[in-house]
Design a protein around this motif. Structure first.
Motif, short mmCIF file in Angstrom:
data_model
loop_
_atom_site.label_atom_id
_atom_site.label_comp_id
_atom_site.label_asym_id
_atom_site.label_seq_id
_atom_site.Cartn_x
_atom_site.Cartn_y
_atom_site.Cartn_z
N ARG A 88 2.93 -2.88 -1.80
CA ARG A 88 1.69 -3.30 -1.15
C ARG A 88 1.98 -3.84 0.24
O ARG A 88 1.25 -3.54 1.20
CB ARG A 88 0.97 -4.36 -2.00
CG ARG A 88 0.31 -3.83 -3.26
CD ARG A 88 -0.67 -4.85 -3.82
NE ARG A 88 -0.02 -6.12 -4.13
CZ ARG A 88 0.49 -6.42 -5.32
NH1 ARG A 88 0.44 -5.52 -6.32
NH2 ARG A 88 1.05 -7.61 -5.53
N GLN A 89 3.04 -4.64 0.35
CA GLN A 89 3.40 -5.18 1.65
C GLN A 89 3.80 -4.07 2.62
O GLN A 89 3.47 -4.11 3.81
CB GLN A 89 4.53 -6.20 1.51
CG GLN A 89 4.13 -7.45 0.76
CD GLN A 89 5.31 -8.35 0.44
OE1 GLN A 89 6.46 -7.95 0.58
NE2 GLN A 89 5.02 -9.58 0.02
N ARG A 139 2.73 -0.98 2.57
CA ARG A 139 1.53 -0.23 2.97
C ARG A 139 0.70 -1.00 3.99
O ARG A 139 -0.05 -0.40 4.76
CB ARG A 139 0.69 0.09 1.74
CG ARG A 139 1.32 1.03 0.74
CD ARG A 139 1.54 2.41 1.31
NE ARG A 139 0.31 3.04 1.72
CZ ARG A 139 -0.48 3.79 0.92
NH1 ARG A 139 -0.13 3.96 -0.35
NH2 ARG A 139 -1.57 4.34 1.38
N ARG A 140 0.81 -2.32 3.98
CA ARG A 140 0.03 -3.13 4.92
C ARG A 140 0.63 -3.17 6.33
O ARG A 140 -0.01 -3.67 7.26
CB ARG A 140 -0.12 -4.56 4.39
CG ARG A 140 -1.13 -4.69 3.26
CD ARG A 140 -1.59 -6.14 3.12
NE ARG A 140 -0.52 -7.03 2.72
CZ ARG A 140 -0.27 -7.39 1.46
NH1 ARG A 140 -1.01 -6.91 0.48
NH2 ARG A 140 0.72 -8.22 1.18
N GLN A 141 1.85 -2.67 6.49
CA GLN A 141 2.46 -2.68 7.82
C GLN A 141 1.64 -1.79 8.76
O GLN A 141 1.28 -0.67 8.40
CB GLN A 141 3.91 -2.19 7.76
CG GLN A 141 4.81 -3.03 6.87
CD GLN A 141 4.85 -4.48 7.30
OE1 GLN A 141 5.04 -4.79 8.47
NE2 GLN A 141 4.66 -5.37 6.33
#
Length: 398
Positions: free
Chosen positions: A68-69, A71-73
């Motif tokens: 998830r982290q 993909r948030r970049q």
């Protein structure tokens, strides 16, 4: 002798890791750091109680969180940097993540995103030189390497800076250049040396060596910065790989004073000795037949310089090149053989080889067969292969 912090053991077809490290050394080693996935018993056994939060998060749960982290970049470059940081901290999690999402991850950890990472390195070049706080008249010589072709042992990553330091010492000892007026530079486009990439103490960029356009832009920015900041300095290109050495030299020799001693220095020394021998032979250079064993940058550099001398004596370039039989990794350079651009002018026509006599009757283009069929008057060795010139080879000369 200290024991390695861990080892992989296979018992009954099952591979496990046996950990000898204890305490903070466990968490500091990315290859054995499970982070919060360590069980309570494992924490006790490894002496890491109190070094981690008390709660346990399984590897699968960690994977969901870091994905998830990831993909948030906001950009591909930030995703690349996020993964790099994870690899430095927890390789188990890193490799599990990229394996589970390989199609999504490959364009991030390799091309095309790696090219953007190189662009980031490019942005740091000027800052690095500015931090030296040197003026335009303070530097006479810059010895740079990209560490791909170090002393015949190949890609050595950023450790290749040692060869730049050593060459600078030669300039001081043999040419009297003040050591404080020489800069040593290692250009780091990555490394293909797997031993280095798997070494947790390696300080260079942890990715495969970048090639093509991204590499060229990296070198171009280096040249732009150093020629602007140190306009009187000579650029020495040290131990660049065969795919780049000649191309880089030819690109920048008219931009700034440039020198590649693998190509030009070796050629100057060998040709000086050879011209003395030719004078003693009472046979002009253009009448000699020359075999070069080792058609890399050094070998073809020698051939190129000799061709230039023959041209100055009145021969055409094609005639001069026809006096050379050069051998590379695949034997004699010949038409139809895959070779580098700088080797192509020395490829022998297949029509010539049809009349050759071969041991055993089968075509063979190695040194022994070349010597037997050419019977050269000059034999030059620029190969790293020891013991190539035995009596059976030398006696084929005329």
């Amino acid at each position: 002798m200290s024991r390695h912090p861990f080892e992989f053991v296979t018992e009954d077809g099952v591979e496990t890791v046996r950990v000898y490290a204890r305490g903070a050394d466990v968490l500091g080693n990315p290859m054995i750091n499970f982070g919060t996935a360590f069980t309570e018993q494992e924490r006790q056994d490894l002496g890491i109680e109190g070094l981690l939060p008390s709660g346990r998060i399984s590897l699968n749960t960690q994977l969901k969180r870091v994905y998830r982290q990831f993909r948030r970049q906001p950009t591909d470059l930030s995703k690349y940097l996020y993964l790099n940081t994870m690899q430095d901290r927890n390789e188990i999690l890193y490799y599990r993540l990229i394996t589970d999402h390989v199609e999504e991850m490959l364009p991030i950890i390799y091309t095309p995103t790696i090219g953007q990472a190189i662009q980031q390195y490019i942005a740091d070049i000027r800052v690095a030189f500015e931090n030296l706080m040197l003026g335009p008249d303070d530097v006479d010589l810059i010895v740079a390497t990209d560490s791909e072709g170090i002393l015949g042992i190949g890609d050595q990553g950023v450790g290749g800076v040692a060869i730049a330091v050593g060459k600078s010492a030669v300039y001081t000892a043999a040419a009297g250049i003040h050591p404080h007026r020489v800069l040593q530079v290692v250009l780091d486009p990555g490394t293909d040396n797997l031993d280095l990439l798997s070494d947790d103490g390696y300080l260079g960029a942890r990715h495969a060596r970048v090639r093509g356009k991204a590499y060229d832009e990296f070198v171009a920015e280096y040249v732009r910065v150093v020629t602007e900041m140190f306009p009187k300095a000579m650029l020495h290109w040290e131990d660049f790989g065969a795919s780049n050495a000649r191309r880089v030299l030819e690109t920048y020799r008219h931009v700034a004073p440039s020198f590649n001693d693998d190509i030009q220095g070796t050629a100057a020394v060998v040709v000086a000795a050879l011209l003395g021998a030719v004078r003693a032979s009472d046979r002009p250079l253009e009448q000699h037949k020359i075999v070069i064993h080792g058609a890399g940058t050094a070998g073809t550099g020698i051939a190129d310089l000799l061709v230039t001398i023959m041209e100055a004596d009145g021969m055409s370039r094609e005639e001069a090149q026809s006096r050379f039989w050069c051998l590379g990794r695949r034997g004699l350079l010949r038409e139809g053989l895959r070779m580098r651009d700088f080797q192509a002018p020395y490829a022998r026509p297949l029509s010539e080889l049809e009349s050759w006599q071969y041991s055993g009757g089968m075509p063979n283009y190695r040194l022994r067969e070349v010597m037997k069929n050419v019977q050269p008057t000059i034999l030059i060795g620029t190969s790293a292969r020891p013991g190539a010139f035995g009596e059976d080879i030398i006696t084929q000369m005329t």
